[in-house]
Motif scaffolding. Structure first.
Motif, PDB file in Angstrom:
ATOM      1  N   LEU A   5       0.803  -1.218   0.000  1.00 54.63           N
ATOM      2  CA  LEU A   5       0.000   0.000   0.000  1.00 54.63           C
ATOM      3  C   LEU A   5       0.839   1.272   0.000  1.00 54.63           C
ATOM      4  CD1 LEU A   5      -2.621  -1.267   2.563  1.00 54.63           C
ATOM      5  CD2 LEU A   5      -2.948  -0.965   0.094  1.00 54.63           C
ATOM      6  N   THR A   6       2.125   1.126   0.200  1.00 52.67           N
ATOM      7  CA  THR A   6       3.029   2.274   0.234  1.00 52.67           C
ATOM      8  C   THR A   6       3.425   2.631  -1.193  1.00 52.67           C
ATOM      9  OG1 THR A   6       3.842   1.614   2.414  1.00 52.67           O
ATOM     10  CG2 THR A   6       5.249   3.093   1.121  1.00 52.67           C
ATOM     11  N   ASP A   7       3.161   3.886  -1.571  1.00 52.15           N
ATOM     12  CA  ASP A   7       3.511   4.316  -2.924  1.00 52.15           C
ATOM     13  C   ASP A   7       4.997   4.149  -3.179  1.00 52.15           C
ATOM     14  OD1 ASP A   7       1.037   4.996  -3.914  1.00 52.15           O
ATOM     15  OD2 ASP A   7       1.277   7.153  -3.635  1.00 52.15           O
ATOM     16  N   GLU A   8       5.293   3.733  -4.387  1.00 54.84           N
ATOM     17  CA  GLU A   8       6.672   3.641  -4.843  1.00 54.84           C
ATOM     18  C   GLU A   8       7.198   5.055  -5.106  1.00 54.84           C
ATOM     19  OE1 GLU A   8       8.520   0.751  -5.068  1.00 54.84           O
ATOM     20  OE2 GLU A   8       6.768  -0.033  -4.030  1.00 54.84           O
ATOM     21  N   PRO A   9       8.505   5.253  -5.017  1.00 52.28           N
ATOM     22  CA  PRO A   9       9.058   6.585  -5.308  1.00 52.28           C
ATOM     23  C   PRO A   9       8.830   6.972  -6.769  1.00 52.28           C
ATOM     24  CG  PRO A   9      10.733   5.113  -4.363  1.00 52.28           C
ATOM     25  CD  PRO A   9       9.522   4.285  -4.625  1.00 52.28           C
ATOM     26  N   GLY A  10       8.713   8.272  -6.994  1.00 50.42           N
ATOM     27  CA  GLY A  10       8.535   8.782  -8.346  1.00 50.42           C
ATOM     28  C   GLY A  10       8.591  10.295  -8.357  1.00 50.42           C
ATOM     29  N   ALA A  11       8.810  10.850  -9.515  1.00 48.61           N
ATOM     30  CA  ALA A  11       8.971  12.298  -9.661  1.00 48.61           C
ATOM     31  C   ALA A  11       7.657  13.051  -9.457  1.00 48.61           C
ATOM     32  CB  ALA A  11       9.542  12.623 -11.039  1.00 48.61           C
ATOM     33  N   ASN A  12       6.521  12.365  -9.698  1.00 40.79           N
ATOM     34  CA  ASN A  12       5.224  13.019  -9.563  1.00 40.79           C
ATOM     35  C   ASN A  12       4.165  11.963  -9.253  1.00 40.79           C
ATOM     36  OD1 ASN A  12       4.469  11.789 -12.103  1.00 40.79           O
ATOM     37  ND2 ASN A  12       5.624  13.412 -13.115  1.00 40.79           N
ATOM     38  N   ARG A  13       2.945  12.402  -9.024  1.00 39.03           N
ATOM     39  CA  ARG A  13       1.870  11.482  -8.660  1.00 39.03           C
ATOM     40  C   ARG A  13       1.675  10.411  -9.731  1.00 39.03           C
ATOM     41  NH1 ARG A  13      -2.813  11.193  -5.336  1.00 39.03           N
ATOM     42  NH2 ARG A  13      -4.373   9.870  -6.319  1.00 39.03           N
ATOM     43  N   LYS A  14       1.661  10.811 -10.996  1.00 36.80           N
ATOM     44  CA  LYS A  14       1.422   9.855 -12.077  1.00 36.80           C
ATOM     45  C   LYS A  14       2.468   8.738 -12.061  1.00 36.80           C
ATOM     46  CE  LYS A  14       0.586   9.448 -16.985  1.00 36.80           C
ATOM     47  NZ  LYS A  14       0.393  10.116 -18.257  1.00 36.80           N
ATOM     48  N   GLU A  15       3.714   9.102 -11.901  1.00 32.57           N
ATOM     49  CA  GLU A  15       4.791   8.104 -11.867  1.00 32.57           C
ATOM     50  C   GLU A  15       4.676   7.215 -10.628  1.00 32.57           C
ATOM     51  OE1 GLU A  15       9.584   8.233 -11.453  1.00 32.57           O
ATOM     52  OE2 GLU A  15       8.716   9.589 -12.964  1.00 32.57           O
ATOM     53  N   ARG A  16       4.423   7.812  -9.457  1.00 31.64           N
ATOM     54  CA  ARG A  16       4.285   7.032  -8.217  1.00 31.64           C
ATOM     55  C   ARG A  16       3.131   6.046  -8.325  1.00 31.64           C
ATOM     56  NH1 ARG A  16       4.779  12.165  -6.100  1.00 31.64           N
ATOM     57  NH2 ARG A  16       2.576  12.181  -5.484  1.00 31.64           N
ATOM     58  N   LYS A  17       1.982   6.538  -8.781  1.00 38.27           N
ATOM     59  CA  LYS A  17       0.794   5.688  -8.870  1.00 38.27           C
ATOM     60  C   LYS A  17       0.974   4.600  -9.927  1.00 38.27           C
ATOM     61  CE  LYS A  17      -1.408   7.723  -5.600  1.00 38.27           C
ATOM     62  NZ  LYS A  17      -1.554   7.056  -4.300  1.00 38.27           N
ATOM     63  N   SER A  18       1.602   4.909 -11.017  1.00 37.97           N
ATOM     64  CA  SER A  18       1.844   3.911 -12.058  1.00 37.97           C
ATOM     65  C   SER A  18       2.655   2.744 -11.498  1.00 37.97           C
ATOM     66  CB  SER A  18       2.566   4.558 -13.233  1.00 37.97           C
ATOM     67  OG  SER A  18       2.876   3.598 -14.203  1.00 37.97           O
ATOM     68  N   LYS A  19       3.701   3.051 -10.758  1.00 39.31           N
ATOM     69  CA  LYS A  19       4.534   2.005 -10.145  1.00 39.31           C
ATOM     70  C   LYS A  19       3.758   1.234  -9.082  1.00 39.31           C
ATOM     71  CE  LYS A  19       8.957   4.403 -10.746  1.00 39.31           C
ATOM     72  NZ  LYS A  19      10.077   5.029 -10.009  1.00 39.31           N
TER      73      LYS A  19
END
Length: 178
Positions: free
Chosen positions: A80-94
């Motif tokens: 349930l923990t978001d993966e790291p990413g530059a923005n919401r779209k990248e985090r949620k995609s991962k």
């Protein structure tokens, strides 16, 4: 799992989240809403519900969650923990890619994720947070493709799908929450 586990999880989560806010409400508002939504799915789901943001949004670690609440709870919190990413779209995609592969006992994390999203969308509708509702609506198809499992928590999905309909769109524009 005994009743005190739920109280311990709530107290730990509230302690870790400290003064964080959920919109105009204390963070407990969101955590209690998620846990209440999870009541029909059992105490372990509720424990995970209280802990679902603790690693992502506080200084808590998965090792600490594992030590306090066990392997299954920690595995679900990790999912349930978001993966790291530059923005919401990248985090949620991962994160959605990670959720798409979940099977077995860890599918409990998917129930918690849907309860979390449902709680967020209910709050958007109740508080007229149109911008954030639009973000969730834009993600809904991809989110559902990753997290939906037939028969797992169909009632939650039915309500979420209904809240994502045009008729439920908040009518007053407001500042989006993070």
């Amino acid at each position: 799992m005994n009743t005190s586990s739920l109280s311990v999880a709530r107290a730990y989560a509230l302690s870790m989240h400290g003064a964080q806010m959920y919109g105009a409400h204390p963070y407990s508002h969101h955590l209690d809403a998620v846990a209440l939504t999870l009541l029909p799915y059992g105490q372990e789901a509720q424990v995970i519900g209280y802990l679902h943001d603790v690693v992502e949004d506080t200084d808590a670690t998965l090792a600490e969650v594992r030590l306090r609440f066990g392997d299954q709870v920690a595995a679900c919190v990790a999912l349930l923990t978001d993966e790291p990413g530059a923005n919401r779209k990248e985090r949620k995609s991962k994160t959605y890619a990670k959720l798409a592969g979940v099977t077995g006992a860890e599918e409990l994390a998917l129930v918690v994720k849907v309860a979390d999203r449902l709680s967020n969308v209910r709050a958007c509708v109740a508080d007229a947070h149109r911008d954030l509702w639009n973000v969730y609506r834009g993600e809904h198809v991809v989110f559902k493709a990753a997290a939906f499992r037939a028969g797992l928590c169909d009632a939650l999905w039915s309500e979420l799908d209904e809240l994502m309909s045009d008729e439920k769109q908040p009518r007053n524009a407001s500042k989006a929450e993070s």
